[in-house]
Enzyme design. Structure first.
Site, mmCIF file in Angstrom:
data_model
loop_
_atom_site.group_PDB
_atom_site.id
_atom_site.type_symbol
_atom_site.label_atom_id
_atom_site.label_comp_id
_atom_site.label_asym_id
_atom_site.label_seq_id
_atom_site.Cartn_x
_atom_site.Cartn_y
_atom_site.Cartn_z
ATOM 1 N N HIS A 125 1.020 -0.840 -0.186
ATOM 2 C CA HIS A 125 0.031 0.080 0.593
ATOM 3 C C HIS A 125 0.739 1.132 0.219
ATOM 4 O O HIS A 125 0.959 2.050 -1.209
ATOM 5 C CB HIS A 125 -1.220 -0.264 1.593
ATOM 6 N N LYS A 191 -13.059 3.239 2.314
ATOM 7 C CA LYS A 191 -13.539 2.378 3.466
ATOM 8 C C LYS A 191 -12.985 3.066 3.989
ATOM 9 O O LYS A 191 -11.845 3.386 4.553
ATOM 10 C CB LYS A 191 -12.783 0.935 3.084
#
Ligand code: R5P
Length: 293
Positions: A125, A191
């Site tokens: 990420h 999210k």
């Protein structure tokens, strides 16, 4: 020679067939106190490939330590690890003071045991490549999202494919890869995670009424991310929701949870053995391993 454990035999057989190499099993004995004893073939060739995915990682990291050290003693000069699922990649920074940065520690540990580590869609990420945590080009990250995308596309008549939906911003890379392989359009949600099992998912402001959608993610574990995304999609009036993940880490109630949330079909690759496996990663792994030679 390919070494594998009994619970990954199905993928090991496919991989050995692709590589046209001998397959031997590591035999495990579990003592009543939880310790394990591993037995390898007593004589090993110079290059040994070990297949071990890191689902249920804590136990398997010990298996890797014991196997790698034993393989060296038994004659292996070069060790390659094929770990279709590489665990501990999500804890990539110190979110709170004092936390272990597991990604760096685990990647460093594997880099010391193996000359090469081949994996599939690791959850990178905040870093761009495995090189940042496993220096010296030891880590090879393969992409199965395009294969998953092709499977999804094949379930619809040509030109009538679904919309791909990533349940969070990190899924953008997998939605993009699946979209590039198939021409399917995609969007990603936002999210917010409040805990291991508490997440909120916000859809982008587009018209979804009557659309067929497929949720795409690298990993599903408790399934709550997909459940929240599915609930948001249903509230927008989609016609059908399916889900496709690279790594089916599902805990026992997850599949039931997903169906209860309105997800019709669940598909995954065999990077992690699961009843939802529909796409094999064996040729992808085999090509990368052959290229390392
Ligand atoms: C994290 O960002 C991953 O891509 C997955 O979305 C997440 O790990 C899924 O976990 P769960 O199924 O427990 O919601």
């Amino acid at each position: 020679m390919l070494l594998a454990f009994a619970d990954e035999r199905a993928l090991a057989l496919k991989l050995a067939a692709e590589l046209r190499c001998e397959l031997a099993m590591v035999v495990e004995h579990r003592f009543p106190d939880g310790e394990i004893k591993l037995t390898l073939p007593p004589s090993l060739p110079g290059h040994v490939l070990l297949l071990r995915g890191l689902q249920q990682p804590n136990e398997r990291l010990v298996q890797l330590l014991l196997t790698a050290k034993t393989a060296r003693r038994l004659g292996a000069k070069r060790l390659t690890l094929a770990s279709p699922y590489l665990a501990y990649m999500r804890q990539d920074i110190e979110f709170n003071p004092g936390e272990a940065i597991s990604q760096r520690i685990v990647a460093g540990f594997l880099g010391e045991l193996f000359e090469r580590v081949v994996t599939i869609d690791p959850h990178l990420h905040r870093i761009a490549s495995l090189d940042e945590v496993m220096p010296g080009s030891r880590g090879i990250a393969l992409a199965a999202a395009p294969l998953l995308g092709e499977w999804v596309a094949s379930q619809w008549p040509a030109g009538k494919g679904p919309l791909l939906v990533g349940p969070d911003e990190e899924a953008e890379q997998w939605v993009r890869a699946a979209g590039e392989a198939t021409g399917l359009a995609g969007v990603v949600c936002r999210k917010t995670r409040h805990g291991d099992r508490e997440v909120d998912v916000e859809l982008p402001p587009i018209d979804l009424m009557g659309r067929e959608v497929v949720l795409i993610d690298d990993v599903a574990s408790t399934g709550h991310t997909l459940v929240q995304a599915a609930q948001a999609l249903r509230a927008r009036g989609v016609a059908a929701i399916d889900a496709a993940v690279v790594h089916a880490l599902f805990d026992a109630p997850a599949v039931e949870r997903l169906h209860a949330a309105g997800i019709r079909r669940i598909w995954s690759t065999d990077a992690v053995p699961h009843a939802s496996n529909v796409v094999t990663v064996a040729p992808l792994l085999a090509r990368a391993i052959a290229d390392c030679d």
